[in-house]
Write an enzyme that holds these catalytic residues in place. Structure first.
Site, PDB file in Angstrom:
ATOM      1  N   LYS A  13       0.808  -1.222   0.000  1.00 16.82           N
ATOM      2  CA  LYS A  13       0.000   0.000   0.000  1.00 16.82           C
ATOM      3  C   LYS A  13       0.846   1.278   0.000  1.00 16.82           C
ATOM      4  CE  LYS A  13      -1.969   0.154   3.970  1.00 16.82           C
ATOM      5  NZ  LYS A  13      -1.391   1.174   4.843  1.00 16.82           N
ATOM      6  N   ARG A  88      -9.171   3.722   9.429  1.00 13.37           N
ATOM      7  CA  ARG A  88      -9.012   2.303   9.723  1.00 13.37           C
ATOM      8  C   ARG A  88     -10.235   1.754  10.440  1.00 13.37           C
ATOM      9  NH1 ARG A  88      -3.118   2.598   9.596  1.00 13.37           N
ATOM     10  NH2 ARG A  88      -2.102   0.642  10.015  1.00 13.37           N
ATOM     11  N   ARG A 127      10.683  -6.803   5.453  1.00 17.57           N
ATOM     12  CA  ARG A 127      10.540  -5.363   5.222  1.00 17.57           C
ATOM     13  C   ARG A 127      11.471  -4.521   6.099  1.00 17.57           C
ATOM     14  NH1 ARG A 127       4.831  -2.137   5.193  1.00 17.57           N
ATOM     15  NH2 ARG A 127       4.817  -2.277   7.452  1.00 17.57           N
ATOM     16  N   ARG A 160      10.989  -2.443  11.472  1.00 15.92           N
ATOM     17  CA  ARG A 160      10.071  -1.901  12.473  1.00 15.92           C
ATOM     18  C   ARG A 160       9.753  -2.966  13.523  1.00 15.92           C
ATOM     19  NH1 ARG A 160       5.293   0.745   9.058  1.00 15.92           N
ATOM     20  NH2 ARG A 160       4.158   0.003  10.867  1.00 15.92           N
ATOM     21  N   ARG A 171      -1.688  -6.538  14.387  1.00 17.33           N
ATOM     22  CA  ARG A 171      -2.026  -5.548  13.361  1.00 17.33           C
ATOM     23  C   ARG A 171      -2.817  -6.208  12.232  1.00 17.33           C
ATOM     24  NH1 ARG A 171       3.243  -3.935  11.516  1.00 17.33           N
ATOM     25  NH2 ARG A 171       2.432  -2.117  10.403  1.00 17.33           N
TER      26      ARG A 171
HETATM   27  P1  AMP Z   1       1.116   1.775   9.576  1.00 15.27           P
HETATM   28  O1  AMP Z   1       2.440   2.373   9.277  1.00 15.27           O
HETATM   29  O2  AMP Z   1       0.031   2.292   8.688  1.00 15.27           O
HETATM   30  O3  AMP Z   1       1.135   0.283   9.639  1.00 15.27           O
HETATM   31  O4  AMP Z   1       0.727   2.265  11.056  1.00 15.27           O
HETATM   32  C1  AMP Z   1       1.571   1.991  12.157  1.00 15.27           C
HETATM   33  C2  AMP Z   1       0.806   2.157  13.464  1.00 15.27           C
HETATM   34  O5  AMP Z   1       0.333   3.504  13.587  1.00 15.27           O
HETATM   35  C3  AMP Z   1      -0.437   1.294  13.617  1.00 15.27           C
HETATM   36  O6  AMP Z   1      -0.146  -0.024  14.058  1.00 15.27           O
HETATM   37  C4  AMP Z   1      -1.208   2.096  14.662  1.00 15.27           C
HETATM   38  O7  AMP Z   1      -0.651   1.928  15.949  1.00 15.27           O
HETATM   39  C5  AMP Z   1      -0.944   3.527  14.219  1.00 15.27           C
HETATM   40  N1  AMP Z   1      -1.936   4.019  13.225  1.00 15.27           N
HETATM   41  C6  AMP Z   1      -1.716   4.346  11.915  1.00 15.27           C
HETATM   42  N2  AMP Z   1      -2.842   4.771  11.335  1.00 15.27           N
HETATM   43  C7  AMP Z   1      -3.808   4.696  12.276  1.00 15.27           C
HETATM   44  C8  AMP Z   1      -5.195   4.969  12.284  1.00 15.27           C
HETATM   45  N3  AMP Z   1      -5.832   5.391  11.176  1.00 15.27           N
HETATM   46  N4  AMP Z   1      -5.875   4.780  13.449  1.00 15.27           N
HETATM   47  C9  AMP Z   1      -5.258   4.356  14.567  1.00 15.27           C
HETATM   48  N5  AMP Z   1      -3.951   4.050  14.627  1.00 15.27           N
HETATM   49  C10 AMP Z   1      -3.230   4.225  13.499  1.00 15.27           C
END
Ligand code: AMP
Length: 217
Positions: A13, A88, A127, A160, A171
């Site tokens: 994505k 989300r 990753r 990460r 997640r």
């Molecule tokens: P990502 O890089 O998109 O996988 O996001 C990493 C982390 O950021 C997630 O596991 C959440 O802890 C937080 N996060 C990102 N976007 C959101 C969202 N829209 N709502 C809540 N937490 C978020």
């Protein structure tokens, strides 16, 4: 174009959002990147968000919604945005719809990048992202030219902590139990287009561009 790209962690994505945003000439807004930046800069929001990011849980809506709506009000977002990682949850989608309405804008299309869970786990285990700008690499499928170093800005690459162990499973659970419901929410608005994400980067990009074109017609 105001578009949302929905896909699980490891679906490609972020890479696809970057390519599409560049092509469309709109900013790529990735909630995870924005939150990690807040954490890195040790802001008030960052301090609150950190424990959630570390454990792979969703950051509370009040924090994410305010952060995103704030970003959408910036002048560079006037002619459209490509959103990645937000919304989300249904509550976030409703807050986004309300926020955009007050700006006299709306979501035009929601792209769903579909990838099976086993493939996602395999991709996530390889990753790595760069410290400076979060450019994404994969040691199995998209390695950097020099191991451990970003091709684009020379910064260190790291894995990460939420891409491994329990956090990554959590997640993915959140994605497949909760985020996936957005497909119903936006489906009722006739905005969802599904694309097979289990192909090479360029094939997926072409499929997304095609899907957007078909959706416009
Ligand atoms: P990502 O890089 O998109 O996988 O996001 C990493 C982390 O950021 C997630 O596991 C959440 O802890 C937080 N996060 C990102 N976007 C959101 C969202 N829209 N709502 C809540 N937490 C978020």
């Amino acid at each position: 174009m105001n578009a949302i790209l929905i896909g699980a962690q490891g679906s490609g994505k972020g890479t696809q959002a970057e390519m599409l945003a560049q092509q469309a000439g709109v900013p790529h807004i990735a909630s995870g990147d924005l939150l990690r930046k807040e954490v890195e800069e040790k802001t008030e929001a960052g301090r609150k968000a950190k424990p959630y990011l570390d454990s792979g849980k969703l950051v509370p809506d009040d924090l994410t919604v305010a952060m995103i709506l704030n970003r959408l009000k910036q002048p560079d977002c006037e002619h459209g945005v490509l959103m990645d990682g937000f919304p989300r949850t249904i509550a976030q989608a409703e807050a986004l719809d309300d926020g955009l309405r007050s700006l006299k804008r709306r979501i035009d299309v929601v792209l769903y990048l579909k990838v099976p869970r086993e493939e996602l786990l395999w991709r996530l285990s390889g990753r790595y992202i760069c410290r400076a700008n979060q450019h994404v690499y994969n040691i199995n499928t998209r390695p950097p030219k020099r191991p451990g170093v970003c091709d684009l800005d020379g910064s260190e690459l790291y894995q990460r902590s939420d891409d491994v162990g329990e956090a990554v499973q959590r997640r993915l659970d959140i994605f497949f139990n909760e985020t996936i419901r957005l497909l119903d929410y936006y489906g009722k608005q006739g905005k969802v287009v599904e694309v097979d994400g289990n192909q090479g980067i360029d094939e997926v990009h072409r499929a997304l561009v095609d899907a957007i074109r078909r959706h416009k017609d």
